[in-house]
Design a protein around this motif. Structure first.
Motif, mmCIF file in Angstrom:
data_model
loop_
_atom_site.group_PDB
_atom_site.id
_atom_site.type_symbol
_atom_site.label_atom_id
_atom_site.label_comp_id
_atom_site.label_asym_id
_atom_site.label_seq_id
_atom_site.Cartn_x
_atom_site.Cartn_y
_atom_site.Cartn_z
ATOM 1 N N GLN A 322 0.831 -1.211 0.000
ATOM 2 C CA GLN A 322 0.000 0.000 0.000
ATOM 3 C C GLN A 322 0.864 1.258 0.000
ATOM 4 O O GLN A 322 0.582 2.216 -0.728
ATOM 5 N N LEU A 323 1.915 1.263 0.803
ATOM 6 C CA LEU A 323 2.798 2.428 0.853
ATOM 7 C C LEU A 323 3.535 2.617 -0.465
ATOM 8 O O LEU A 323 3.705 3.753 -0.934
ATOM 9 N N MET A 324 3.975 1.543 -1.076
ATOM 10 C CA MET A 324 4.655 1.642 -2.376
ATOM 11 C C MET A 324 3.726 2.251 -3.428
ATOM 12 O O MET A 324 4.134 3.124 -4.209
ATOM 13 N N ARG A 325 2.495 1.794 -3.457
ATOM 14 C CA ARG A 325 1.537 2.328 -4.430
ATOM 15 C C ARG A 325 1.239 3.796 -4.153
ATOM 16 O O ARG A 325 1.169 4.616 -5.080
ATOM 17 N N SER A 326 1.088 4.157 -2.884
ATOM 18 C CA SER A 326 0.796 5.545 -2.553
ATOM 19 C C SER A 326 1.953 6.459 -2.959
ATOM 20 O O SER A 326 1.737 7.550 -3.507
ATOM 21 N N ILE A 327 3.181 6.029 -2.708
ATOM 22 C CA ILE A 327 4.337 6.833 -3.103
ATOM 23 C C ILE A 327 4.360 7.022 -4.615
ATOM 24 O O ILE A 327 4.632 8.122 -5.119
ATOM 25 N N GLU A 328 4.058 5.956 -5.351
ATOM 26 C CA GLU A 328 4.006 6.055 -6.815
ATOM 27 C C GLU A 328 2.948 7.074 -7.260
ATOM 28 O O GLU A 328 3.194 7.906 -8.136
ATOM 29 N N LEU A 329 1.767 7.009 -6.645
ATOM 30 C CA LEU A 329 0.693 7.937 -7.014
ATOM 31 C C LEU A 329 1.057 9.376 -6.669
ATOM 32 O O LEU A 329 0.769 10.304 -7.443
ATOM 33 N N ILE A 330 1.679 9.590 -5.517
ATOM 34 C CA ILE A 330 2.061 10.947 -5.125
ATOM 35 C C ILE A 330 3.073 11.517 -6.104
ATOM 36 O O ILE A 330 2.975 12.678 -6.515
ATOM 37 N N GLY A 331 4.046 10.689 -6.498
ATOM 38 C CA GLY A 331 5.078 11.179 -7.395
ATOM 39 C C GLY A 331 4.648 11.295 -8.845
ATOM 40 O O GLY A 331 4.973 12.286 -9.519
ATOM 41 N N MET A 332 3.916 10.310 -9.333
ATOM 42 C CA MET A 332 3.602 10.247 -10.763
ATOM 43 C C MET A 332 2.310 10.955 -11.142
ATOM 44 O O MET A 332 2.157 11.395 -12.283
ATOM 45 N N GLN A 333 1.374 11.067 -10.202
ATOM 46 C CA GLN A 333 0.080 11.674 -10.537
ATOM 47 C C GLN A 333 -0.200 12.937 -9.746
ATOM 48 O O GLN A 333 -0.523 13.978 -10.333
ATOM 49 N N MET A 334 -0.070 12.879 -8.405
ATOM 50 C CA MET A 334 -0.445 14.051 -7.606
ATOM 51 C C MET A 334 0.509 15.227 -7.788
ATOM 52 O O MET A 334 0.072 16.359 -7.972
ATOM 53 N N SER A 335 1.806 14.958 -7.749
ATOM 54 C CA SER A 335 2.769 16.051 -7.869
ATOM 55 C C SER A 335 2.655 16.804 -9.188
ATOM 56 O O SER A 335 2.648 18.041 -9.202
ATOM 57 N N PRO A 336 2.522 16.110 -10.344
ATOM 58 C CA PRO A 336 2.310 16.855 -11.591
ATOM 59 C C PRO A 336 1.035 17.695 -11.590
ATOM 60 O O PRO A 336 1.020 18.810 -12.130
ATOM 61 N N LEU A 337 -0.028 17.170 -10.987
ATOM 62 C CA LEU A 337 -1.266 17.949 -10.899
ATOM 63 C C LEU A 337 -1.044 19.205 -10.052
ATOM 64 O O LEU A 337 -1.538 20.287 -10.378
ATOM 65 N N LEU A 338 -0.315 19.053 -8.962
ATOM 66 C CA LEU A 338 -0.061 20.176 -8.054
ATOM 67 C C LEU A 338 0.749 21.255 -8.716
ATOM 68 O O LEU A 338 0.548 22.447 -8.467
ATOM 69 N N ASN A 339 1.667 20.871 -9.576
ATOM 70 C CA ASN A 339 2.618 21.832 -10.135
ATOM 71 C C ASN A 339 2.294 22.267 -11.561
ATOM 72 O O ASN A 339 3.089 22.973 -12.183
ATOM 73 N N ASN A 340 1.152 21.867 -12.083
ATOM 74 C CA ASN A 340 0.724 22.341 -13.410
ATOM 75 C C ASN A 340 0.209 23.776 -13.325
ATOM 76 O O ASN A 340 -0.392 24.162 -12.335
#
Length: 340
Positions: A322-340
């Motif tokens: 679960q933690l591995m998947r969450s880290i992937e989502l934060i880096g690959m999906q959430m962070s780009p959304l935040l910084n667009n």
């Protein structure tokens, strides 16, 4: 905005809910730091505690192991309990980490949210603030000077003492970690040091007056606004959907904070408490990538702008997958959304 993960190196749980051993837990933590590096995250921090449920009492050692297995992510303490440490040894450890990582190390120093380090290392809680102020002064002097003359109350004096090794980065990045004490915010501003605000409950916008106090103190001391960086340390968890995030995160979160609450006189955590904290102004960053990115934007606006946000998620008894998947989502999906 930089995005990262903070970990307390919790003893892990398996997918069937069994407690992992310490060797397995450390190995999985290093895998998660590698995952954060692959996923494009900017920073990974390791805390410092001296309790049976955490394995981070020697955080510089964990970070050094991670430095040898990563390529670009910055590595920091989160925090170093400076009050109970020797600033000379702390500087030497993190200067060495900086050399191993080729200039990717940082340090966040603070007094810690638990107090077990004080009796462990022979210090009095009655000196809680005075000892931190003195040791911070020495740490900064060591950072800025290869040879040091210094005397104080809580450590033997240094006379024309050279301190090695020297880090690759000049100046070496040192942040101050704070909770809710006005003096801590003011001190960070007066020293011109970047600030990490740990907001683990309540409503984030209520810290605006303290952040303003920090920025005002820094401006009065002559520091440029761009040097007065603010980072937000929050409890959070990102899953593919909000419903999944809530279902996976709440049980361990409630158990952990109810246990801490028994030590500190807090009432047990209820689902209503949790849902309130997940609301638009609450401190918890739990949800889908889209929902959490939007909430971080609101938090940043309410605090007058932040330069970094870090997630602390491993105290909710999540398993490694679960933690591995969450880290992937934060880096690959959430962070780009935040910084667009």
């Amino acid at each position: 905005m930089e995005v990262g993960i903070d970990s307390f190196a919790s003893v892990g749980t398996s997918e069937n809910g069994e407690t992992a051993d310490a060797t397995q837990s450390v190995a999985e933590l290093l895998e998660r730091i590698e995952q954060a590096d692959r996923s494009g995250l900017d920073i990974f921090g390791i805390g410092e505690h001296h309790r049976h449920e955490f394995l981070d009492s020697a955080n510089a050692v964990i970070l050094a192991a991670a430095a040898a297995r990563t390529e670009r992510i910055r590595l920091t303490s989160a925090v170093t309990v400076l009050s109970a440490a020797d600033p000379v040894r702390v500087f030497q450890q993190f200067a060495t980490l900086d050399l191993i990582s080729k200039g990717r190390a940082e340090m966040v120093v603070g007094r810690g949210s638990f107090t077990e380090a004080f009796p462990l290392f022979g210090f009095s809680l009655g000196d809680y603030d005075e000892i931190f102020a003195e040791k911070l002064e020495l740490l900064l002097k060591i950072r800025d000077n290869e040879t040091v003359d210094w005397s104080g109350k809580f450590r033997p004096a240094l006379e024309n003492q050279a301190i090695y090794p020297r880090p690759l980065q000049k100046p070496f990045p040192i942040w101050i970690g704070v909770g809710g004490t006005p003096q801590s915010f003011r001190r960070a501003g007066m020293l011109g040091l970047p600030l990490v605000v740990a907001i683990i409950g309540g409503e984030t916008h209520r810290f605006r007056s303290l952040v303003d106090l920090y920025r005002d103190a820094g401006a009065r001391a002559g520091y440029a606004p761009e040097t007065l960086k603010v980072s937000l340390h929050s409890i959070g968890y990102v899953a593919d959907t909000t419903e999944q995030a809530v279902e996976e995160f709440f049980p361990g979160y409630a158990e952990t904070f109810t246990k801490i609450g028994r030590e500190r006189g807090w009432p047990p955590v209820t689902r209503a408490d949790f849902d309130a904290q997940r609301g638009s102004t609450g401190a918890l960053l739990v949800g889908s990538p889209e929902e959490v990115a939007e909430k971080i934007r609101r938090h940043s606006e309410s605090l007058g702008g932040i330069s970094r946000v870090t997630f602390q998620m491993d105290n909710a008894q999540m398993n490694h997958a679960q933690l591995m998947r969450s880290i992937e989502l934060i880096g690959m999906q959430m962070s780009p959304l935040l910084n667009n």
